[in-house]
Design an enzyme around this catalytic site. Structure first.
Site, short mmCIF file in Angstrom:
data_model
loop_
_atom_site.label_atom_id
_atom_site.label_comp_id
_atom_site.label_asym_id
_atom_site.label_seq_id
_atom_site.Cartn_x
_atom_site.Cartn_y
_atom_site.Cartn_z
N ASN A 49 -10.71 -3.15 -6.13
CA ASN A 49 -9.96 -2.10 -6.84
C ASN A 49 -10.56 -1.71 -8.20
O ASN A 49 -10.15 -0.71 -8.79
CB ASN A 49 -8.49 -2.50 -7.05
CG ASN A 49 -7.65 -2.42 -5.78
OD1 ASN A 49 -6.71 -3.17 -5.60
ND2 ASN A 49 -7.98 -1.49 -4.90
N ASP B 107 0.83 -1.21 0.00
CA ASP B 107 0.00 0.00 0.00
C ASP B 107 0.87 1.26 0.00
O ASP B 107 1.95 1.27 0.59
CB ASP B 107 -0.91 -0.03 1.25
CG ASP B 107 -2.10 0.89 1.08
OD1 ASP B 107 -2.31 1.43 -0.03
OD2 ASP B 107 -2.84 1.08 2.07
#
Ligand code: FPP
Length: 236
Positions: free
Chosen positions: A63, A15
């Site tokens: 996503n 991330d």
């Protein structure tokens, strides 16, 4: 000196690519590009450290809600990465497996993935699972669907369903439980990653943004794991 207790299977939630780019007035895609360089370094370091399985969370089932341009850029990057690195993976004994739902990938990405999986299938030094369009719950649902078909066809009875059978129907079959999950970028969440395999994982959270995750940061996580006493619910 005490010997390091090296985890067999490490999962990484990579991330912070977007924030890394933003901090430099660059677009998010540039952040992912830099993230891909960190991917290469992490794979090499894992192999050299003796990690047996590395599972990287590249794109989650959630996503898809990102702008199409960003989604395409990530997919493209994974495709290009595999095309460029498959020969090196073969040379270095790395078996690549794509985990996740492949049904939404473009034909050309699918061909690249299949080719890379086929070429590396006999490699024995390390397994590299790339989680793309992956979600832990979705993986379990797909496993349940396959098992339900077996019951429906009379191949097994409901009572035959056990941990071993469930594991056989997961995308990660052969990789075993995940010993250590690392998440970069400061958030402290699992985000639907390795829901089954991570049941007993040690968790390591780092504030470092993924493109800045280097060998030194990786070693910090491994040292953290090494210092933990795992009890698996029992007493020591
Ligand atoms: C999370 O950062 C990162 C991703 C969703 C993409 C990860 C993809 C790569 C590193 C590309 C290459 C992958 C391989 C396997 C070659 P974010 O965009 O959520 O960052 P933010 O939280 O700062 O916005």
């Amino acid at each position: 000196m005490q010997e390091l207790n090296i985890p067999k299977h490490i999962g990484i939630i990579m991330d912070g690519n977007g924030r890394w780019a933003q901090a430099r007035n660059m677009n998010r895609t540039s952040g992912h590009k830099e993230g891909a360089k960190a991917v290469r370094k992490a794979i090499t370091h894992a192999r050299e450290t003796g990690i047996k399985v590395l599972t990287l969370y590249a794109f989650s089932t959630e996503n898809w809600s990102r702008p199409a341009q960003e989604v395409n850029a990530i997919m493209d990057m994974v495709g290009r990465y595999l095309s460029a690195e498959t020969e090196t993976m073969v040379k270095n004994g790395i078996k690549m497996k794509l985990i996740g739902d492949k049904s939404r990938f473009s034909g050309s990405l699918l061909r690249t993935i299949n080719e890379s999986e086929e070429k590396t299938k006999d490699c024995k030094d390390m397994i590299l699972n790339i989680a793309l369009n992956y979600g832990g719950r979705h993986e379990l649902i797909r496993a349940m669907q396959s098992i339900a078909s077996l019951v429906k066809d009379g191949d097994i009875l409901p009572g035959d369903i056990n941990e071993e059978l469930v594991e056989k129907h997961l995308d990660t079959y052969g990789s075993g439980d995940c010993d250590l999950i690392i998440r970069t970028g400061g958030e402290k969440r699992i985000s639907n990653f390795l829901m089954w395999q991570g049941a007993y994982s040690e968790l390591y959270f780092s504030d470092v943004l993924w493109p800045d995750f280097d060998n030194e940061e990786f070693d910090k996580a491994i040292n953290f794991y090494s210092s933990r006493q795992r009890r698996f619910g029992g007493l020591k």
